[in-house]
Design a protein around this motif. Structure first.
Motif, PDB file in Angstrom:
ATOM      1  N   PRO A  78      10.195  -3.613   9.656  1.00 48.40           N
ATOM      2  CA  PRO A  78       9.594  -2.362   9.201  1.00 48.40           C
ATOM      3  C   PRO A  78       8.110  -2.229   9.547  1.00 48.40           C
ATOM      4  O   PRO A  78       7.440  -1.314   9.060  1.00 48.40           O
ATOM      5  CB  PRO A  78       9.802  -2.418   7.689  1.00 48.40           C
ATOM      6  N   GLY A  79       7.594  -3.138  10.363  1.00 48.41           N
ATOM      7  CA  GLY A  79       6.215  -3.038  10.802  1.00 48.41           C
ATOM      8  C   GLY A  79       5.235  -2.968   9.642  1.00 48.41           C
ATOM      9  O   GLY A  79       5.335  -3.720   8.677  1.00 48.41           O
ATOM     10  N   ARG A  80       4.304  -2.016   9.708  1.00 43.73           N
ATOM     11  CA  ARG A  80       3.249  -1.916   8.696  1.00 43.73           C
ATOM     12  C   ARG A  80       3.754  -1.407   7.352  1.00 43.73           C
ATOM     13  O   ARG A  80       2.992  -1.385   6.377  1.00 43.73           O
ATOM     14  CB  ARG A  80       2.099  -1.059   9.209  1.00 43.73           C
ATOM     15  N   TRP A  81       5.022  -1.019   7.259  1.00 40.74           N
ATOM     16  CA  TRP A  81       5.572  -0.591   5.971  1.00 40.74           C
ATOM     17  C   TRP A  81       6.057  -1.780   5.134  1.00 40.74           C
ATOM     18  O   TRP A  81       6.419  -1.610   3.969  1.00 40.74           O
ATOM     19  CB  TRP A  81       6.720   0.387   6.181  1.00 40.74           C
ATOM     20  N   ARG A  82       6.052  -2.970   5.709  1.00 39.81           N
ATOM     21  CA  ARG A  82       6.543  -4.156   4.991  1.00 39.81           C
ATOM     22  C   ARG A  82       5.837  -4.295   3.644  1.00 39.81           C
ATOM     23  O   ARG A  82       4.617  -4.152   3.546  1.00 39.81           O
ATOM     24  CB  ARG A  82       6.297  -5.416   5.817  1.00 39.81           C
ATOM     25  N   GLY A  83       6.611  -4.521   2.596  1.00 36.59           N
ATOM     26  CA  GLY A  83       6.070  -4.720   1.261  1.00 36.59           C
ATOM     27  C   GLY A  83       5.825  -3.444   0.474  1.00 36.59           C
ATOM     28  O   GLY A  83       5.567  -3.505  -0.724  1.00 36.59           O
ATOM     29  N   ARG A  84       5.921  -2.299   1.129  1.00 34.22           N
ATOM     30  CA  ARG A  84       5.708  -1.022   0.433  1.00 34.22           C
ATOM     31  C   ARG A  84       7.062  -0.445   0.033  1.00 34.22           C
ATOM     32  O   ARG A  84       8.076  -0.698   0.671  1.00 34.22           O
ATOM     33  CB  ARG A  84       4.978  -0.041   1.352  1.00 34.22           C
TER      34      ARG A  84
END
Length: 190
Positions: A78-84
């Motif tokens: 999920p690229g930069r969405w990881r953890g959100r």
């Protein structure tokens, strides 16, 4: 020769319960208990493979399985969405999420597109078709989705229409270049 692949989805985790893009969290107590209660219920396998995620490795361990991590079975990046959470991303990037959910080739997060994960898992299935014995793999739900898309010849847009509950098994059996599919069997408690 008939090839058999059993894809097992991981136990629940806080990320899964919160609709959070995987952040490497552990399975929760309820998920671990569910997996432990199903230990011994899976058929014998010639090989056990795992998505590299922590929750897949922990699920396999709770199921009493000793497997090998297979990079080609990694969940969707999920690229930069990881953890959100999906809700958080929707609040800040609604157009990007909309494109990602409707265009299988789109990866606005800088990670992997749905089409890319479907192609990667499809390549793995092409090699699994030639293996003797059963392959058991504890994998992220998106790997199961990608396999089903490939096996049924669905367009990649069908990816999001498939729900994969925790601790369920999806069985593929194939020969002569064709796969058959048995979906979402719950793992039985011993």
């Amino acid at each position: 020769m008939t090839s058999r692949v059993l894809l097992v989805s991981p136990a629940t985790s806080p990320s899964l319960r919160q609709a959070r893009f995987d952040d490497g969290d552990a399975i929760d107590a309820g998920g671990a208990a569910g997996a432990r209660s199903a230990a011994g219920s899976l058929p014998a396998a010639a090989r056990v493979l795992l998505s590299p995620s922590r929750r897949c490795r922990q699920t396999a361990s709770a199921l009493g399985l000793d497997g090998v991590v297979a990079a080609e079975l990694t969940g969707l990046d999920p690229g930069r969405w990881r953890g959100r959470t999906l809700e958080e991303v929707m609040a800040t990037e609604p157009e990007a999420v909309g494109r990602w959910l409707t265009d299988p080739g789109c990866a606005p997060h800088g990670g992997e597109s749905v089409r890319d994960v479907c192609e990667r898992v499809g390549r793995w299935l092409d090699t699994a078709r030639d293996l003797d014995g059963r392959t058991l793999a504890v994998v992220e739900p998106e790997v199961v989705r990608a396999a089903v898309v490939r096996v049924l010849g669905l367009p990649a847009a069908g990816f999001w229409r498939l729900d994969i509950p925790p601790l369920t098994a999806t069985e593929l059996s194939g020969r002569a270049g064709r796969w058959n599919l048995r979906l979402g069997q719950p793992l039985a408690a011993r």
